[in-house]
Design an enzyme around this catalytic site. Structure first.
Site, PDB file in Angstrom:
ATOM      1  N   LYS A  49      10.339   5.434  -0.349  1.00 43.44           N
ATOM      2  CA  LYS A  49       9.199   4.522  -0.983  1.00 43.44           C
ATOM      3  C   LYS A  49       8.000   4.706  -0.204  1.00 43.44           C
ATOM      4  O   LYS A  49       8.452   4.785   1.367  1.00 43.44           O
ATOM      5  CB  LYS A  49       9.131   3.240  -1.477  1.00 43.44           C
ATOM      6  CG  LYS A  49      10.561   2.965  -2.317  1.00 43.44           C
ATOM      7  CD  LYS A  49      10.508   1.449  -2.562  1.00 43.44           C
ATOM      8  CE  LYS A  49       9.472   0.623  -2.933  1.00 43.44           C
ATOM      9  NZ  LYS A  49       9.831  -0.716  -3.148  1.00 43.44           N
ATOM     10  N   HIS A 105       5.372   2.108  -0.650  1.00 52.05           N
ATOM     11  CA  HIS A 105       5.217   0.981  -0.341  1.00 52.05           C
ATOM     12  C   HIS A 105       5.803   0.142  -0.512  1.00 52.05           C
ATOM     13  O   HIS A 105       7.537   0.375  -0.386  1.00 52.05           O
ATOM     14  CB  HIS A 105       4.171   1.024  -1.709  1.00 52.05           C
ATOM     15  CG  HIS A 105       5.787   1.388  -2.631  1.00 52.05           C
ATOM     16  ND1 HIS A 105       5.352   2.298  -3.525  1.00 52.05           N
ATOM     17  CD2 HIS A 105       6.149  -0.178  -3.542  1.00 52.05           C
ATOM     18  CE1 HIS A 105       6.261   2.542  -4.242  1.00 52.05           C
ATOM     19  NE2 HIS A 105       6.510   0.920  -4.907  1.00 52.05           N
TER      20      HIS A 105
END
Length: 514
Positions: A398, A400
């Site tokens: 990821k 974020h």
């Protein structure tokens, strides 16, 4: 007084017996002594005394302990109390007396029961209910009775109704009893345990699981004979590694015999034959089917996860069976699957004792391993009281939020168990191992899978994929079932179409490894 279980161990060894003789002077048992429903308590008490003394005198050479049932004396009032004391005095100091009173209270009440049992009636041990916790047991084992008293706590009793409550908690009771015994002994592991477990011979599976949960405790296993318990099955399930630490109590089977002494000798000899059979059969071929394995195979068949027929594998081989763990796709199936994984782990070298494991975190590699790791961690806690962390990885990092590819418990400085469904070539496990070893201080210590096909990778390579992983990564690989258990299930327990057993047998002969 000397420790109850020390006396039990010493006498069991000295007379080579595991027989406990029950003393149950119920009115119906006293009819041959002239007792009728209208007999006075004084008359019943006198007959009860003779009844018990005759049994004691006839069976003393074979009895590890005597177990008078307090209820049949207490119901006679003061005469019954006096009779019970006379019976225990007649037994004497050389044979342990287990007062079957099933007390279960706390505080001053429990302390009063302890005084009544040990000081007034001179019993050396008692049966107790553990359902109010250690508070109800401690007064019989600590304080003035530390190192002296002993108790068998009700764990999974022999009556059919015990399943209504105890089926869901008897393994927890067994583990707690082991912990309570250690606490009562001041944490000294060298001392003889001061608590045992009452586990009925009518439920061999409960016996086996209780023994696994508390391997060092004595078991009291009623139910052989009148209640239909099978002696061989009970001994196989309940004896400890040395073929001991298990008392078989018998009451009516002796009291109703024409020659009580000869019957006790016969029972002692039958128990010893069962012991020898168990000791001779352990450590055998390794294809034994544990109860959790049997349940796993059955529900795998019900879910269609395990199928028999003709299937072409990725390797090009034609296999007579196929396993697709992705079909464990309901809440009930995942619940049972987690329990099976947990049982296999706790029955393996990954669990050096009934309440410990060698790892701190379970790692489930994406994608199948994520759900597997979660249900296994949950089942370990629910069934065995083992609380470990759970982590998994993403296929893509990821960019974020918390970022990265790892989710869940930290694995830095931790020992980690990898959980997956099967090992085909071992590629996914090797990738997980390589990833984990890059984490600071992380040490992969094992792999847990559902099915070990236990077959050669090629005709030129006698090592299976599982064996290769264990060898190359130097870690154990634990499976719920392997090909040898699956074959035995087909041979002895399965109901399949014609040709299935023969096909599995031929496949095992061609590709199987030990």
């Amino acid at each position: 007084m000397t420790s109850f279980f020390s006396k039990i161990s010493s006498r069991s060894t000295s007379i080579n017996s595991l027989l406990c003789v029950g003393l149950d002077p119920h009115r119906n048992e006293l009819s041959s002594l002239g007792i009728t429903p209208t007999s006075l308590d004084t008359e019943v008490a006198a007959a009860a005394l003779k009844f018990c003394i005759d049994i004691i005198d006839a069976t003393r050479p074979y009895a590890v302990a005597y177990k008078p049932n307090a209820a049949f004396f207490e119901c006679l009032g003061s005469e019954g109390h006096d009779t019970l004391l006379k019976v225990i005095n007649h037994i004497g100091d050389d044979v342990p007396v287990l007062l079957d009173c099933k007390r279960g209270d706390i505080g001053s009440t429990a302390s009063a029961y302890a005084v009544a049992s040990y000081d007034k009636l001179m019993a050396t041990g008692v049966t107790l209910s553990p359902l109010m916790g250690y508070d109800s047991v401690a007064p019989f084992l600590t304080g003035e009775y530390e190192g002296k008293g002993g108790a068998f706590v009700l764990c999974k009793t022999s009556n059919p109704g015990s399943s209504e409550i105890l089926s869901g908690c008897f393994e927890k009771i067994a583990r707690l009893a082991a912990d309570w015994s250690l606490a009562a002994n001041g944490g000294d592991e060298t001392l003889e345990p001061c608590i045992g477990l009452v586990v009925g011979a009518t439920d061999p599976d409960a016996l086996k699981r209780s023994r696994a949960s508390a391997p060092g405790l004595w078991l009291l296993s009623p139910g052989v004979g009148a209640q239909g318990g099978d002696l061989d099955a009970a001994c196989e399930a309940g004896l400890d590694e040395g073929g001991g630490k298990m008392l078989i109590p018998v009451s009516r089977g002796i009291s109703r015999a024409e020659d009580r002494g000869e019957k006790a000798k016969e029972l002692r000899d039958n128990i010893n034959r069962a012991r020898e059979k168990v000791k001779g059969g352990r450590g055998g071929g390794g294809d034994e089917i544990e109860n959790f394995q049997r349940e796993f195979i059955n529900f795998s068949l019900e879910m269609g996860v395990l199928k028999f027929g003709t299937f072409t594998l990725k390797s090009g081989r034609e296999s007579p069976y196929f396993f697709n763990a992705g079909l464990f796709s309901t809440g009930a199936a995942l619940f049972k699957l987690g329990k099976a994984y947990a049982a296999s782990i706790m029955s393996s070298p990954l669990s050096p004792s009934p309440s410990t494991v060698t790892f701190d975190v379970i790692f489930g590699p994406a994608y199948k391993g994520i759900s597997l790791g979660a249900v296994v961690a949950s089942a370990l806690y629910a069934d065995f009281g083992v609380d470990v962390g759970f982590a998994y990885n993403r296929k893509e990092a990821k960019d974020h939020g918390e970022g990265g590819v790892l989710v869940g418990a930290t694995m830095e400085g931790k020992k980690v168990l990898v959980v997956d469904d099967v090992i085909s070539a071992g590629t996914a496990i090797r990738e997980s191992h390589a990833m984990l070893t890059k984490i600071k201080g992380c040490e992969p210590v094992g792999v847990s899978i559902a099915l070990d096909r236990a077959e050669k990778r090629s005709l030129d390579d006698p090592v299976s994929a599982v064996q290769a992983v264990a060898r190359d990564l130097d870690i154990p690989v634990v499976s719920i079932v392997a090909l040898k258990q699956l074959f035995k299930f087909c041979k002895t327990e399965g109901k399949f179409e014609d040709g299935v057993l023969e096909a599995v047998s031929k496949y095992r002969e061609a590709y199987g490894v030990d």
